[in-house]
Design an enzyme around this catalytic site. Structure first.
Site, PDB file in Angstrom:
ATOM      1  N   HIS A  82       0.915  -1.173   0.026  1.00  0.00           N
ATOM      2  CA  HIS A  82       0.134  -0.016   0.058  1.00  0.00           C
ATOM      3  C   HIS A  82       0.779   1.372  -0.021  1.00  0.00           C
ATOM      4  O   HIS A  82       0.239   2.264   0.085  1.00  0.00           O
ATOM      5  CB  HIS A  82      -0.913  -0.065   1.046  1.00  0.00           C
ATOM      6  CG  HIS A  82      -2.155   0.931   1.169  1.00  0.00           C
ATOM      7  ND1 HIS A  82      -2.378   1.907   1.965  1.00  0.00           N
ATOM      8  CD2 HIS A  82      -3.063   0.851   0.155  1.00  0.00           C
ATOM      9  CE1 HIS A  82      -3.424   2.514   1.720  1.00  0.00           C
ATOM     10  NE2 HIS A  82      -4.134   2.053   0.648  1.00  0.00           N
TER      11      HIS A  82
ATOM     12  N   LYS B 177       3.194   4.496  -0.989  1.00  0.00           N
ATOM     13  CA  LYS B 177       2.904   5.461  -2.307  1.00  0.00           C
ATOM     14  C   LYS B 177       4.257   6.453  -2.091  1.00  0.00           C
ATOM     15  O   LYS B 177       4.134   7.586  -1.768  1.00  0.00           O
ATOM     16  CB  LYS B 177       1.689   6.279  -2.209  1.00  0.00           C
ATOM     17  CG  LYS B 177       0.424   5.686  -1.805  1.00  0.00           C
ATOM     18  CD  LYS B 177      -0.167   5.788  -0.702  1.00  0.00           C
ATOM     19  CE  LYS B 177      -1.452   5.374  -0.541  1.00  0.00           C
ATOM     20  NZ  LYS B 177      -1.888   4.143  -1.093  1.00  0.00           N
TER      21      LYS B 177
ATOM     22  N   ASP C 247      17.306   9.806  -6.742  1.00  0.00           N
ATOM     23  CA  ASP C 247      18.981   9.700  -6.464  1.00  0.00           C
ATOM     24  C   ASP C 247      19.263   9.377  -5.126  1.00  0.00           C
ATOM     25  O   ASP C 247      20.527   9.650  -4.755  1.00  0.00           O
ATOM     26  CB  ASP C 247      19.310  11.106  -6.910  1.00  0.00           C
ATOM     27  CG  ASP C 247      19.202  11.325  -8.335  1.00  0.00           C
ATOM     28  OD1 ASP C 247      19.225  10.528  -9.309  1.00  0.00           O
ATOM     29  OD2 ASP C 247      19.180  12.750  -8.610  1.00  0.00           O
TER      30      ASP C 247
END
Lengths: 215, 215
Positions: free
Chosen positions: B151, B153, B158
């Site tokens: 779940h 996000k 870099d």
């Protein structure tokens, strides 16, 4: 006379150098300490363990609960951060059905902490939602009245600590899903969330909303 | 002889005081600047505006697009943060169907940036998902093989900049829902996410997974 003038100069410079050194050390120390204290990350799923000792630290609970005891988990840490609230707790949550988190919020309310809950209209009505329980206990709850989802999952503790991430306040999110939470006291992060909470809180004032609908 | 000794002492102390002052000023300056530069918050829904100039800054696009131009929105800022990647982009996303974000990831891949995408197995197969598009372009994609939802996000740019929040990479999340994103370079926040990404990346290596299943 000349020697005493030089002595005064040397001592003065020494004092300046010493005070600057101390100031620098203090800055170094506070900078590092604040970084350590205010930025934490928790990952889920959390190990399943008894959390009774967090609610009632003085009572022995091992005989009433079959879960492991005294284990420090992501969930027990989350509960502790929430229960650290002294004056206010602002919650902006898409989904809230976790009963331990509900218990923590109710406990804060009973201690006199000002709790405000802003949630999604659709998800506040689903089976198992704790929104009705909080409302019945006298906690101020507002549901987002717009047609879209209020998808936030954040809390602001005492106006100074932000708890935010992917984690909805549900049992599945805590015990099953891969989720994250950030706990921070960085003003650059906390203040925008606090401002956004106040904006949404005002926007979803049902009295104002009803007035605008009937205008 | 005595006077010259005193002079040496005074000059030495003066140099110490000066260097400490400069060091302190540098710390104060860098501390404040880093706080300002590395902690940002974006809220959604984003204003809908043309983002063509972000992909092709030199071309005039006003004649091919009816949306407002040159508007700085939450979404255009998010795109810029992602497109700032020079060497690597690690994505850990529950749902990825937003075509502009997909275009940004494909552009980075074409520039030689090492892109790794870890996503939820169920949501990678839904209609409109961009996961297949990324895979076909040669981007390394791994789907979470467990029974629960991946779940998260978040993105790590870099290895130094974390982008995380409630926002799934979908059009609804960007243009309709109330969502948030944090952009930070605080090592205390970035490093745990990077470590968790590497852990999950290793855990979901399909070759290893197949071996363990056939063992």
């Amino acid at each position: 006379m000349l020697a005493s003038m030089w002595t005064v100069k040397v001592v003065s410079l020494g004092v300046v150098a010493l005070s600057l050194s101390l100031e620098l050390l203090f800055w170094l120390f506070s900078h590092r300490r604040s970084e350590r204290a205010t930025n934490k990350v928790l990952f889920f799923p959390s190990e399943v363990a008894c959390v009774e000792h967090i609610f009632s630290p003085t009572l022995p609970h091992s005989h009433v609960c079959s879960l492991p005891h005294g284990v420090d988990t992501s969930f027990s840490r989350l509960l502790r951060y929430i229960l650290s609230a002294c004056s206010s707790l602002d919650l902006c949550l898409f989904s809230f059905s976790n009963m331990d988190l509900s218990r923590a919020v109710l406990l804060l309310h009973s201690r006199g902490v000002t709790v405000r809950v802003l949630t999604d209209k659709v998800y506040s009505a689903i089976n198992g939602s704790q929104i009705g329980v909080l409302r019945k206990a006298g906690i101020c709850v507002r549901c987002d009245v717009s047609a879209v989802h209020m998808h936030h999952k954040f809390a602001v503790v005492d106006g100074r600590m932000l708890i935010t991430g992917s984690l909805n306040w549900t049992l599945t999110a805590v015990q099953s899903n891969m989720e994250n939470i950030i706990i921070t006291e960085e003003p650059d992060l906390v203040q925008p969330f606090l401002k956004e909470f106040c904006r949404l809180w005002g926007l979803n004032d049902s009295a104002q909303y009803l007035n605008s609908v009937t205008d």
